[in-house]
Design an enzyme around this catalytic site. Structure first.
Site, PDB file in Angstrom:
ATOM      1  N   ARG A  34      79.815  18.501  95.168  1.00  0.00           N
ATOM      2  CA  ARG A  34      78.645  18.239  96.012  1.00  0.00           C
ATOM      3  C   ARG A  34      79.019  18.219  97.489  1.00  0.00           C
ATOM      4  NH1 ARG A  34      74.193  15.487  93.903  1.00  0.00           N
ATOM      5  NH2 ARG A  34      74.007  14.233  95.783  1.00  0.00           N
TER       6      ARG A  34
ATOM      7  N   ARG B  84      84.864  21.340 105.583  1.00  0.00           N
ATOM      8  CA  ARG B  84      84.561  22.300 106.653  1.00  0.00           C
ATOM      9  C   ARG B  84      85.704  22.382 107.653  1.00  0.00           C
ATOM     10  NH1 ARG B  84      79.302  19.625 107.362  1.00  0.00           N
ATOM     11  NH2 ARG B  84      77.864  20.468 105.817  1.00  0.00           N
TER      12      ARG B  84
ATOM     13  N   ARG C  90      75.730   4.998  85.994  1.00  0.00           N
ATOM     14  CA  ARG C  90      76.057   3.996  87.022  1.00  0.00           C
ATOM     15  C   ARG C  90      74.766   3.536  87.684  1.00  0.00           C
ATOM     16  NH1 ARG C  90      80.396   1.231  86.922  1.00  0.00           N
ATOM     17  NH2 ARG C  90      80.795   1.057  89.172  1.00  0.00           N
TER      18      ARG C  90
ATOM     19  N   ARG D 225      78.893   1.652 100.938  1.00  0.00           N
ATOM     20  CA  ARG D 225      78.301   2.082 102.210  1.00  0.00           C
ATOM     21  C   ARG D 225      77.280   1.082 102.707  1.00  0.00           C
ATOM     22  NH1 ARG D 225      75.497   7.603  99.682  1.00  0.00           N
ATOM     23  NH2 ARG D 225      74.641   6.569  97.851  1.00  0.00           N
TER      24      ARG D 225
ATOM     25  N   GLU E   6      75.599  -1.424 100.053  1.00  0.00           N
ATOM     26  CA  GLU E   6      75.482  -0.867  98.696  1.00  0.00           C
ATOM     27  C   GLU E   6      76.764  -1.038  97.904  1.00  0.00           C
ATOM     28  OE1 GLU E   6      73.862   3.156  98.447  1.00  0.00           O
ATOM     29  OE2 GLU E   6      75.355   3.637  96.921  1.00  0.00           O
TER      30      GLU E   6
ATOM     31  N   TYR F 241      72.796  15.059  87.491  1.00  0.00           N
ATOM     32  CA  TYR F 241      72.883  14.474  88.841  1.00  0.00           C
ATOM     33  C   TYR F 241      72.153  15.399  89.812  1.00  0.00           C
ATOM     34  CZ  TYR F 241      75.638  12.259  92.695  1.00  0.00           C
ATOM     35  OH  TYR F 241      76.074  11.599  93.820  1.00  0.00           O
TER      36      TYR F 241
ATOM     37  N   ASP G 173      69.281  16.243  92.855  1.00  0.00           N
ATOM     38  CA  ASP G 173      68.632  15.683  94.036  1.00  0.00           C
ATOM     39  C   ASP G 173      67.121  15.900  93.929  1.00  0.00           C
ATOM     40  OD1 ASP G 173      71.055  14.917  95.129  1.00  0.00           O
ATOM     41  OD2 ASP G 173      71.361  16.870  96.087  1.00  0.00           O
TER      42      ASP G 173
END
Ligand code: UDP
Length: 376
Positions: A178, A182, A256, A287, A311, A359, A361
């Site tokens: 995911r 770069r 999870r 996070r 979180e 999973y 989006d």
């Protein structure tokens, strides 16, 4: 409770169920009943407006809409305009802040260098080869052979162990795929052509979808309490966990969930950005979300309080609402059995993140629902 008169029943008002309900009502002029266990629509994508601060709070953690698909983008824009928010994520590692996903800024800061894209690529290739990964299979193999151990151990390992509670050597590789790596200074989290946050918040999208004539939604209804009372001939779209649908007959899939520690802080700006990840193992949180940053178009200069969520990831106990499918090897085997069983059902469709154990989006879930609608 009365259920007669409904040919279509949607279980769960997340994006998958809402899209199907909306299409059936708008295009086919059908009557659709939506049964929702929570007291609000949108599933885990739900957000609400905090009246005092005018901050849109994502109740189940940050949701940023992004897609490359014109059909999905045109579809969702019928219900709300989007702002021009572009997601950028920072991560704290050993008391220093870096940019995520790993990019030329992260690499140069971490190695204290001033490398060009070609030099950075060469460096990470060297680090990847030095790791001597023979068979590239697991989560850890994929990322370590790409970036080497130093960056992996700083930015990926700790976060991943906290998030999944698994050794990354055993986790499936699709999870880390995911995230791009770069070699330029593109600091954006997503590459998609279309991105943003609904101008009036996600809640407005759900309200607009539900406004279509023919749709009725009932909240606080657990499908498993009333499934025997539903009309036999009804066509069901179920978006709860697939293992629960079949009463765990082939065993439990692993999932999870998340917990959030919510704080209202007496500051105009707490962390200067929407999401700060915590890469160190010592910090139990993965996070921190600060929601005011999702609406750069709103003037928050006079704000005296800001809303943050810390979180943390947790195990999903049987019957609890999951957030993420894990997808270990044994899960794939179990899922295939459930999937085969689901295909033998007449007039029942399972979908969404939990129904497909995938999973996905938001944009992917909407596309699946649009495709299913076209197919039926
Ligand atoms: N990840 C990581 N470090 C980070 C961010 C992500 O190791 O700072 C890994 C982690 O395993 C995570 C996966 O990349 O589960 C996917 O991240 P993504 O941001 O897509 O997760 P989500 O926002 O869906 O929780």
């Amino acid at each position: 409770m009365e259920f007669s008169g409904f040919k279509y029943i949607v279980v769960g008002a997340g994006f998958w169920g809402l899209t199907l309900a909306e299409r059936l009502a708008t295009i086919r002029k059908e009557k659709v009943l939506i049964l929702e266990a929570k007291n609000h629509p949108g599933g885990n994508c739900y957000s609400y407006l905090d009246r005092e601060t005018n901050i849109e709070v994502h109740q189940y953690g940050s949701h940023i809409f992004h897609t490359n698909n014109d059909r999905v983008w045109n579809y969702i824009n019928q219900f709300s305009g989007f702002n021009n928010y572009r997601h950028k994520v920072l991560t704290k590692y050993k008391n220093e802040v870096y940019s995520m996903p790993i990019n030329l800024m992260t690499i140069n800061q971490f190695y204290k260098k001033n490398l060009t894209p070609a030099e950075a690529k060469w460096l990470l290739q060297t680090e990847g080869s030095a790791a001597q990964i023979k068979v590239v299979q697991s989560f850890e193999d994929v990322i370590v052979s790409q970036i080497g151990y130093p960056l992996y151990e700083a930015f990926i390992k700790g976060y991943t162990v906290k998030q999944w509670d698994q050794d990354p050597k055993n986790l499936p590789a699709y999870i880390i795929k995911r995230l791009p790596v770069r070699y330029d200074y593109n600091l954006n989290y997503f590459d998609d052509r279309y991105q943003g946050i609904p101008g009036l918040g996600y809640g407005e999208i759900f309200n607009q979808m539900l406004k279509r004539p023919g749709i009725e939604i009932r909240y606080n209804v657990d499908y498993f309490d009333i499934r025997d009372q539903l009309p036999r001939e009804a066509i069901i779209f179920y978006s709860g966990p697939i293992d629960k649908y079949f009463d765990y007959c082939y065993g439990e899939l692993s999932w999870r969930s998340l917990t959030f520690k919510e704080e209202t802080v007496p500051l105009n700006d707490f962390q200067g950005t929407s999401v700060m990840n915590f890469a160190d193992m010592e910090n139990p949180y993965t996070r921190c979300h600060e929601f005011r940053h999702y609406h750069p178009e709103i003037d928050f200069s006079n704000l005296t309080k800001t809303i943050i969520f810390y979180e943390k990831s947790k195990e999903t106990k049987k019957g609890e609402v999951p957030y993420y499918p894990i997808g270990m090897k044994k899960d794939k085997e179990i899922y295939e059995k459930y999937k085969a069983k689901a295909q033998t059902l007449k007039n029942v469709y399972l979908g969404g993140r939990l129904g497909e154990y995938a999973y996905m989006d938001m944009h992917q879930v909407i596309l699946k629902a649009l495709d299913l609608f076209a197919q039926i």
